[in-house]
Design an enzyme around this catalytic site. Structure first.
Site: not given
Ligand code: PNS
Length: 161
Positions: A18, A42, A91, A129
């Protein structure tokens, strides 16, 4: 106009991968907001407050980066921050499908916000993570994968049960 980018994620916890993406983004934009998602599906190991604090400590040396927690839709948050760009790390090919789906969905929800993908240094491409949490939980050494503060926090969290 100030170019602001949002780097969203669960950051449970923030890793060296990150940080590599954050450093690259910081070199491309006037300001980067590391946005720690509150409502991750999660159940996170660290609370939002803890994930924000760990990320804050990790980016302390980078002048144009701040850390914030957010709830709700990412595109709404980006609009509130007056950011037109969302940065995500890629990645491996396995990341691509979900990232592509999310980027296109976000574009449909808010066409003004673009998603760009940055690749971390190749030596970080295997870090996640989830694996860091698992290795730490099983007593393995994660010092090459996370900042020192995160390593310490993992030890404390695990010791507390
Ligand atoms: O580190 P991660 O878990 O891959 O991050 C995922 C994240 C937090 C970027 C994604 O779940 C997100 O954007 N959540 C906010 C809610 C949202 O906008 N959901 C619609 C996504 S299309």
């Amino acid at each position: 106009m100030r170019r602001v980018a949002i780097y969203p994620g669960s950051f449970d916890p923030i890793t060296n991968g990150h940080l590599d993406v954050i450093t690259r983004a910081a070199g491309m934009f006037d300001h980067v907001v590391v946005a720690v998602a509150h409502n991750v599906e999660k159940l996170p190991l660290f609370t939002t407050k803890e994930r924000v604090a760990l990320a804050q400590a990790a980016v302390k040396g980078i002048r144009n980066v701040s850390v914030d927690g957010f709830e709700g839709l990412l595109v709404d948050y980006a609009q509130r921050q007056q950011a037109r760009v969302v940065v995500r790390g890629l990645r491996a090919v396995s990341d691509f499908e979900f990232e592509f789906q999310m980027a296109l969905m976000n574009r449909r929800l808010q066409p003004k916000v673009e998603t760009i993908f940055l690749m971390p240094k190749d030596e970080y491409t295997f870090i996640s993570s989830r694996l860091v949490r698992e290795i730490a939980w099983l007593g393995g050494d994660v010092s090459n994968f996370v900042p020192a503060g995160v390593q310490k926090a993992l030890k404390q969290k695990i010791a507390a049960g």
